[in-house]
Design a protein around this motif. Structure first.
Motif, PDB file in Angstrom:
ATOM      1  N   THR A   1       0.785  -1.237   0.000  1.00 30.68           N
ATOM      2  CA  THR A   1       0.000   0.000   0.000  1.00 30.68           C
ATOM      3  C   THR A   1       0.816   1.285   0.000  1.00 30.68           C
ATOM      4  OG1 THR A   1      -0.149   0.111   2.436  1.00 30.68           O
ATOM      5  CG2 THR A   1      -1.821  -1.192   1.292  1.00 30.68           C
TER       6      THR A   1
ATOM      7  N   SER B   1     -10.708   9.912  14.329  1.00 28.76           N
ATOM      8  CA  SER B   1     -10.544   8.786  13.395  1.00 28.76           C
ATOM      9  C   SER B   1      -9.082   8.433  13.133  1.00 28.76           C
ATOM     10  CB  SER B   1     -11.239   9.090  12.055  1.00 28.76           C
ATOM     11  OG  SER B   1     -12.602   9.387  12.253  1.00 28.76           O
TER      12      SER B   1
ATOM     13  N   GLN C   1     -10.457  -5.721   0.824  1.00 27.71           N
ATOM     14  CA  GLN C   1     -11.031  -4.386   1.001  1.00 27.71           C
ATOM     15  C   GLN C   1     -10.118  -3.508   1.855  1.00 27.71           C
ATOM     16  OE1 GLN C   1     -13.555  -2.781  -0.374  1.00 27.71           O
ATOM     17  NE2 GLN C   1     -12.925  -0.995   0.834  1.00 27.71           N
ATOM     18  N   PHE C   2      -9.517  -4.095   2.889  1.00 23.76           N
ATOM     19  CA  PHE C   2      -8.606  -3.348   3.751  1.00 23.76           C
ATOM     20  C   PHE C   2      -7.400  -2.857   2.950  1.00 23.76           C
ATOM     21  CE2 PHE C   2      -4.912  -3.264   6.642  1.00 23.76           C
ATOM     22  CZ  PHE C   2      -5.362  -2.340   7.578  1.00 23.76           C
TER      23      PHE C   2
ATOM     24  N   ARG D   1      -7.220  -2.214  -0.234  1.00 23.17           N
ATOM     25  CA  ARG D   1      -7.643  -1.126  -1.117  1.00 23.17           C
ATOM     26  C   ARG D   1      -7.810   0.185  -0.352  1.00 23.17           C
ATOM     27  NH1 ARG D   1     -10.698  -5.385  -3.540  1.00 23.17           N
ATOM     28  NH2 ARG D   1     -12.500  -4.896  -2.214  1.00 23.17           N
ATOM     29  N   SER D   2      -8.418   0.111   0.835  1.00 24.97           N
ATOM     30  CA  SER D   2      -8.643   1.334   1.609  1.00 24.97           C
ATOM     31  C   SER D   2      -7.317   1.918   2.112  1.00 24.97           C
ATOM     32  CB  SER D   2      -9.585   1.058   2.790  1.00 24.97           C
ATOM     33  OG  SER D   2      -8.991   0.178   3.725  1.00 24.97           O
ATOM     34  N   GLU D   3      -6.380   1.044   2.531  1.00 34.67           N
ATOM     35  CA  GLU D   3      -5.074   1.517   2.972  1.00 34.67           C
ATOM     36  C   GLU D   3      -4.283   2.114   1.806  1.00 34.67           C
ATOM     37  OE1 GLU D   3      -3.177   0.792   6.459  1.00 34.67           O
ATOM     38  OE2 GLU D   3      -5.198   1.610   6.544  1.00 34.67           O
ATOM     39  N   HIS D   4      -4.404   1.516   0.646  1.00 41.58           N
ATOM     40  CA  HIS D   4      -3.743   2.018  -0.558  1.00 41.58           C
ATOM     41  C   HIS D   4      -4.209   3.446  -0.848  1.00 41.58           C
ATOM     42  CE1 HIS D   4      -2.985   2.412  -4.926  1.00 41.58           C
ATOM     43  NE2 HIS D   4      -2.011   1.544  -4.738  1.00 41.58           N
ATOM     44  N   GLU D   5      -5.499   3.679  -0.777  1.00 42.89           N
ATOM     45  CA  GLU D   5      -6.038   5.015  -1.039  1.00 42.89           C
ATOM     46  C   GLU D   5      -5.648   6.001   0.068  1.00 42.89           C
ATOM     47  OE1 GLU D   5     -10.218   4.503  -1.471  1.00 42.89           O
ATOM     48  OE2 GLU D   5     -10.038   3.220  -3.260  1.00 42.89           O
ATOM     49  N   LYS D   6      -5.744   5.554   1.309  1.00 41.04           N
ATOM     50  CA  LYS D   6      -5.446   6.418   2.460  1.00 41.04           C
ATOM     51  C   LYS D   6      -4.011   6.921   2.422  1.00 41.04           C
ATOM     52  CE  LYS D   6      -4.956   5.837   7.513  1.00 41.04           C
ATOM     53  NZ  LYS D   6      -5.266   4.907   8.627  1.00 41.04           N
TER      54      LYS D   6
END
Length: 328
Positions: free
Chosen positions: A102, A250, A307-308, A310-315
């Motif tokens: 990521t 968050s 899914q995790f 992908r979300s970490e990659h974007e974050k």
């Protein structure tokens, strides 16, 4: 006596018609040979120790030897490249950390021969390692509020040490400055131990460290734990509040590593592997070996892990872009 041609033809046709019936039996025979797991870190590291703690349980469950191969280097790129080039048959797997899946794609994409989102099939998360923001016990800084107040009063006067450019601790430090809306210098060290030494010596005011590098120093009263980077408090330091609890809404940043296979690995094999690893991670003795490292077992479904990632990659991609972080 030779068989009549018509009888031979009927026999061949019967054999051909029976092949579809045999195919499921062949599929269900997996695994039929040893399974190799490529660990992208040297022997003795956290990921290596976790896999070796699970190794006998996996061998018993899957009824095949589990061969561990350490291929360190290039931030995990070398080992995971080997996984992506392997046949998608479930016999070559990889243990990958957050960085290679990521972070590296945003720091030095040209150095990667693969796309983590396209060329890998996630199997399960293995473990997570939270970080802690610390100051010297001798420091006037007593809390996160003190850090924010001091940074706002004198931008760039404070420094946060971390374990190296592009590491999860580096990104955690950058996320802290972003969430707190302050300017603090981020100082890269070659690992967490030198950063801890410089905090103790007063050369830097703060550091983001992993639990193994800081836990004893905190318990001995040499370092002051200001907040942990996980979304909630952690079992290793239950008295220390999370940064999210302390007002950084968050806030969540942890080190982690998980199991991946080459893209195209059949779903039934991914499911079998997931079941075996989730079961092994839930074993009390294995879980205790993992917790001794300062890590927490974190089994998941293959879908949740995908899914995790992908979300970490974007974050982290957004943070790296916003903060102007460059690869070395």
């Amino acid at each position: 006596m030779l068989w009549p041609l018509r009888q031979i033809a009927r026999w061949c046709l019967a054999c051909l018609l029976s092949l579809p019936l045999l195919a499921p039996a062949v599929a269900h025979a997996w695994p039929e040979q040893p399974i190799k797991i490529i660990v992208t870190f040297p022997p003795g590291g956290s990921a290596d120790i976790v896999i070796r703690a699970l190794q006998p349980l996996l061998a018993e469950d899957l009824r095949q030897p589990i061969v561990i191969e350490n291929r360190a280097g290039a931030g995990g790129n070398i080992g995971i490249a080997a996984v992506t080039q392997a046949a998608p048959d479930g016999y070559t797997l990889g243990v990958a950390a957050a960085g290679v899946l990521t972070v590296n794609p945003h720091l030095n994409r040209a150095a990667m021969s693969f796309d983590p989102l396209r060329d890998l099939a996630p199997v399960t998360m293995l473990a997570q390692i939270p970080f802690v923001l610390v100051a010297s016990q001798a420091s006037k800084i007593k809390s996160v509020d003190d850090v924010v107040a001091a940074a706002k009063a004198s931008p760039d006067a404070l420094s946060i040490g971390h374990g190296g450019n592009g590491t999860a601790m580096h990104l955690t430090s950058a996320l802290f400055t972003q969430k707190a809306n302050v300017r603090i210098k981020l100082v890269a060290y070659r690992g967490t131990a030198p950063a801890a030494v410089d905090v103790l010596a007063g050369h830097i005011q703060l550091a983001v460290l992993d639990i193994p590098a800081s836990q004893q120093l905190i318990r001995d009263g040499q370092l002051k734990a200001l907040g942990v980077s996980a979304a909630t408090r952690v079992a290793f330091l239950p008295e220390v509040m999370s940064l999210s609890e302390l007002g950084l809404a968050s806030f969540e940043s942890v080190g982690w590593f998980g199991l991946v296979a080459p893209a195209g690995t059949p779903p039934d094999i991914i499911g079998r592997l997931n079941a075996a690893f989730v079961k092994a991670l839930s074993d009390p003795a294995a879980a205790e070996k993992i917790r001794v490292l300062g890590a927490e077992p974190a089994p998941s479904s293959a879908e949740a892990f995908a899914q995790f990632i992908r979300s970490e990659h974007e974050k982290w991609g957004k943070l790296i872009s916003d903060a102007g972080i460059k690869g070395e």
